[in-house]
Design an enzyme around this catalytic site. Structure first.
Site, mmCIF file in Angstrom:
data_model
loop_
_atom_site.group_PDB
_atom_site.id
_atom_site.type_symbol
_atom_site.label_atom_id
_atom_site.label_comp_id
_atom_site.label_asym_id
_atom_site.label_seq_id
_atom_site.Cartn_x
_atom_site.Cartn_y
_atom_site.Cartn_z
ATOM 1 N N THR A 198 8.993 -0.658 -26.491
ATOM 2 C CA THR A 198 10.056 0.303 -26.834
ATOM 3 C C THR A 198 11.259 0.159 -25.907
ATOM 4 O OG1 THR A 198 10.578 2.646 -27.147
ATOM 5 C CG2 THR A 198 8.991 2.158 -25.429
ATOM 6 N N ARG A 199 12.429 0.540 -26.451
ATOM 7 C CA ARG A 199 13.656 0.591 -25.641
ATOM 8 C C ARG A 199 14.278 1.975 -25.749
ATOM 9 N NH1 ARG A 199 16.826 -0.737 -30.456
ATOM 10 N NH2 ARG A 199 18.539 0.423 -29.569
ATOM 11 N N HIS A 203 9.011 10.291 -28.317
ATOM 12 C CA HIS A 203 8.805 11.706 -28.657
ATOM 13 C C HIS A 203 7.408 11.876 -29.250
ATOM 14 C CE1 HIS A 203 12.924 12.315 -27.576
ATOM 15 N NE2 HIS A 203 13.296 11.330 -28.377
ATOM 16 N N HIS A 206 6.022 9.259 -31.691
ATOM 17 C CA HIS A 206 5.592 8.006 -31.064
ATOM 18 C C HIS A 206 4.239 8.186 -30.381
ATOM 19 C CE1 HIS A 206 10.080 7.942 -30.924
ATOM 20 N NE2 HIS A 206 9.853 6.795 -31.528
ATOM 21 N N GLY A 291 6.908 -2.071 -35.688
ATOM 22 C CA GLY A 291 7.380 -1.098 -36.677
ATOM 23 C C GLY A 291 8.422 -1.660 -37.616
ATOM 24 N N ARG A 292 9.090 -0.754 -38.282
ATOM 25 C CA ARG A 292 10.220 -1.081 -39.158
ATOM 26 C C ARG A 292 11.359 -1.605 -38.291
ATOM 27 N NH1 ARG A 292 12.297 1.264 -44.169
ATOM 28 N NH2 ARG A 292 14.426 1.157 -43.418
ATOM 29 N N MET A 333 5.456 8.202 -38.757
ATOM 30 C CA MET A 333 4.780 9.498 -38.706
ATOM 31 C C MET A 333 5.787 10.602 -39.032
ATOM 32 S SD MET A 333 1.721 8.677 -37.729
ATOM 33 C CE MET A 333 0.980 10.169 -37.149
ATOM 34 N N ARG A 451 50.135 -5.129 -15.027
ATOM 35 C CA ARG A 451 49.967 -3.797 -15.637
ATOM 36 C C ARG A 451 48.513 -3.635 -16.105
ATOM 37 N NH1 ARG A 451 55.168 -1.306 -17.384
ATOM 38 N NH2 ARG A 451 56.789 -2.878 -17.322
HETATM 39 S S1 PPS Z 1 51.907 0.639 -16.023
HETATM 40 O O1 PPS Z 1 52.686 -0.167 -16.994
HETATM 41 O O2 PPS Z 1 51.085 1.608 -16.700
HETATM 42 O O3 PPS Z 1 51.166 -0.190 -15.094
HETATM 43 O O4 PPS Z 1 53.013 1.445 -15.219
HETATM 44 P P1 PPS Z 1 52.773 2.640 -14.163
HETATM 45 O O5 PPS Z 1 51.754 2.242 -13.159
HETATM 46 O O6 PPS Z 1 52.520 3.901 -14.884
HETATM 47 O O7 PPS Z 1 54.130 2.733 -13.391
HETATM 48 C C1 PPS Z 1 55.223 3.291 -13.980
HETATM 49 C C2 PPS Z 1 56.199 3.810 -12.968
HETATM 50 O O8 PPS Z 1 56.714 2.732 -12.188
HETATM 51 C C3 PPS Z 1 58.141 2.769 -12.171
HETATM 52 N N1 PPS Z 1 58.610 1.421 -12.564
HETATM 53 C C4 PPS Z 1 58.520 0.869 -13.779
HETATM 54 N N2 PPS Z 1 58.063 1.327 -14.968
HETATM 55 C C5 PPS Z 1 58.115 0.500 -16.030
HETATM 56 N N3 PPS Z 1 58.588 -0.752 -15.977
HETATM 57 C C6 PPS Z 1 59.061 -1.268 -14.818
HETATM 58 N N4 PPS Z 1 59.508 -2.515 -14.768
HETATM 59 C C7 PPS Z 1 59.028 -0.442 -13.660
HETATM 60 N N5 PPS Z 1 59.408 -0.621 -12.371
HETATM 61 C C8 PPS Z 1 59.137 0.520 -11.734
HETATM 62 C C9 PPS Z 1 58.572 3.861 -13.103
HETATM 63 O O9 PPS Z 1 59.131 4.842 -12.265
HETATM 64 C C10 PPS Z 1 57.346 4.418 -13.751
HETATM 65 O O10 PPS Z 1 57.222 5.811 -13.563
HETATM 66 P P2 PPS Z 1 57.088 6.900 -14.731
HETATM 67 O O11 PPS Z 1 56.383 8.044 -14.071
HETATM 68 O O12 PPS Z 1 56.296 6.288 -15.822
HETATM 69 O O13 PPS Z 1 58.464 7.249 -15.142
#
Ligand code: PPS
Length: 573
Positions: A198-199, A203, A206, A291-292, A333, A451
């Site tokens: 069994t994995r 109950h 069984h 079993g099945r 069962m 990212r």
């Molecule tokens: S990501 O794409 O999800 O990894 O970005 P994140 O870690 O949320 O970072 C976004 C904040 O970094 C600032 N920032 C930039 N954002 C978008 N593109 C570029 N190139 C960039 N460079 C700096 C930006 O202030 C983002 O902040 P928020 O709070 O989103 O406005």
């Protein structure tokens, strides 16, 4: 080996561990050898090779055996062997390896557990393997998916010499190798032993069927659950083993035994059932309950089952004389309410009122904290399941805000943080985009690759928080759909996940331009800026969509709170 027990597959129970002296020698020599870090599946396979669970195999399959197993379900000497047990390695390792050399096999900490005498290195046709072994190339089959996407492209075949089996610290007294289990059977005078594979948690149904099977055969019962790798999404083995331990107390004294099997399942249906039989024979069992849809992967997305429900029984019936282990067909069962008892489904009339609870319904009842009747399972078993699967109102969850820069993510995340802290009951952690970039991802830029790394880090931290019953609020841009889906999948396996798309239009975000970054991006000072010179893939799977243009933070967050209440994650009363 006790003489009166069933003989192992192929006649000899292997033990591939070398003497202590030889092990010292191997460790010294290994400085000159290449190394391979075993994958979790390979670790399981290695253990069963070393301890004889995979007898008569003495190593990972060579090419002729591999081809013969794939095609005919037999080793090249004619012995039945249903699934290829192969050592898959990367191209880099394969390129630097020559036949005649030794390859050290190490666990994830780098400890050498064994070495393989490299006799053959080849690149298999994995599509062909999928078709021959699993009878399908459909990647919805978990065995096929693993083979095509997680298996390395080169196979290394040859004899294995073992230094040590993997060491475990959990349920140590339940981890018996074939020789130990045979010894136990012999000491107890158990000649006829019926194994139950069994994995899943067991109950009352069984318990009834295994008890009846053993009684009818006048045999003893071995509950032999798989604790290596099972189907993704299964109940973890820690929880299951605690459940089995409770269940064991419901068999008459000295009639049933529990032992754990470190097998990596392939969900290979009929062929896997044959492997289960071979392994049980090596562990000293004379019968296997099947079993099945035994070891079946279920159905594909069109609802078509990968295997027929009784294919596993049929293939075993066909080979059981040659294998010498008998297949015991598993009788479904059902609970008969009027008699307050379980009966085999073929013994009840159509008009009899029967009851059952499906796996899905059980999960739903656990999630909603609803009653689970005692006729279905033993209270101690349910209690264990409730500990692992608390109701939604107690489980961890993640709220993941995603949207353009200046869309309002951080503001909403902060308001939600305070609201959830006001409600109380669970620790809340905010993983805001800027905070994460400062503390976790300070070396990363804004390329797609960076990212994605950033989002995976956030996802991993959120999954740990969720797993441990907390609330994680994340608020990065997270512009790529695939990465968001990856995070969702990872977290949903451990608790709740709610995606909030902060869908404020780019013109509004740009007008706000809280940090002056849109202006810099327009001027070309900031490159790859989301919404200006870098893409944002709108989520289509978000549970909530909020445009903050004409909505106060309190109003916006209220819609999140109401959704969380509706889904049962929080209670406002
Ligand atoms: S990501 O794409 O999800 O990894 O970005 P994140 O870690 O949320 O970072 C976004 C904040 O970094 C600032 N920032 C930039 N954002 C978008 N593109 C570029 N190139 C960039 N460079 C700096 C930006 O202030 C983002 O902040 P928020 O709070 O989103 O406005």
């Amino acid at each position: 080996m006790p003489a009166h027990l069933i003989s192992p597959h192929g006649g000899t129970l292997n033990n591939l561990l070398v003497s202590e002296e030889k092990a010292v020698q191997m460790k010294e020599q290994s400085q000159q050898w290449s190394s391979w870090n075993l994958t979790p599946r390979q670790l399981c396979d290695l253990e069963l090779l070393l301890n004889g669970g995979f007898s008569p195999l003495t190593g990972f399959l060579k090419k002729d055996d591999y081809e013969s197993v794939c095609k005919d379900m037999r080793l090249s000497d004619g012995t039945i062997w249903p699934l290829p047990i192969v050592l898959d390695v990367t191209e880099d390792v394969a390129k630097n390896l020559n036949t005649g050399e030794m390859l050290a096999l190490r666990d994830f900490e780098g400890t050498m557990l064994a070495a393989i005498e490299v006799e053959e290195i080849w690149q298999p046709d994995r599509q062909k393997e999928a078709k021959l072994v699993f009878a399908t190339k459909n990647e919805e089959h978990p065995g096929v998916k693993y083979l095509l996407h997680q298996t390395n492209p080169f196979y290394v075949g040859g004899k294995v010499r073992g230094i040590s089996v993997p060491v475990y610290y959990d349920f140590v007294e339940l981890r018996n190798n074939p020789a130990q289990l045979r010894q136990k059977f012999s000491a107890l005078g158990w000649r006829k032993v019926v194994a139950f594979q069994t994995r899943n948690p067991m109950h009352r149904a069984h318990q009834e069927l295994t008890f009846r099977a053993a009684k009818e055969l006048e045999a003893s019962l071995l509950i032999h659950p798989v604790v290596g790798l099972t189907k993704p999404g299964d109940v973890d083995h820690f929880t299951r083993v605690r459940c089995y331990q409770h269940l064991l107390k419901h068999y008459p004294k000295n009639t049933a035994m529990l032992s754990l099997l470190p097998l990596a399942m392939r969900m290979g249906g009929p062929r896997e059932a044959v492997l289960h039989a071979v392994i049980r024979k090596n562990y000293g069992c004379t019968h296997l309950i099947v079993g099945r849809d035994h070891a079946g992967p279920g159905s594909d997305s069109s609802g078509k089952p990968f295997y027929g429900p009784y294919e596993a029984q049929e293939i075993l019936k066909e080979h059981q004389d040659e294998l010498q282990i008998q297949m015991v067909p598993f009788k479904m069962m059902v609970y008969v309410e009027d008699k307050d008892t379980y009966m085999p489904v073929d013994e009840v009339t159509e008009s009899t009122k029967t009851r059952s609870i499906s796996g899905t319904e059980l999960r739903e009842r656990l999630s909603a904290g609803r009653e689970i009747p005692q006729w279905f399972s033993f209270p101690e078993v349910i209690e264990e399941l409730r500990k692992t699967y608390p109701p939604r109102s107690k489980m961890g969850f993640t709220v993941f805000f995603s949207g353009l820069p200046s869309s309002g993510k951080s503001t909403l995340a902060n308001v939600l943080l305070t609201k959830l802290m006001e409600i109380g009951g669970r620790p809340v952690t905010l993983l805001d985009g800027d905070l994460v970039r400062r503390h976790l991802s300070s070396e990363l830029g804004f390329s797609k690759e960076h990212r994605d790394i950033n989002i995976r880090r956030i996802g991993w931290v959120a999954s740990e928080i969720t797993k441990n019953g907390g609330i994680a609020i994340c608020a990065p841009i997270a512009p790529y759909d695939r990465t968001r889906k990856e995070i969702r999948e990872m977290i949903q396996a451990l608790g709740g996940f709610v995606m909030v798309h902060v869908a404020t239009p780019v013109e509004v975000c740009e007008k706000r331009d809280r940090k002056g970054m849109f202006a810099k991006a327009r001027a070309g000072i900031i490159k790859e800026f989301t919404g200006v010179s870098d893409p944002y893939e709108e989520p289509e799977d978000a549970e909530i969509k909020i445009d903050t243009t004409d909505c106060s933070p309190q109003e916006c967050v209220q819609s999140v709170i109401l959704h969380l209440e509706k889904e049962g994650y929080i209670s406002l009363s």
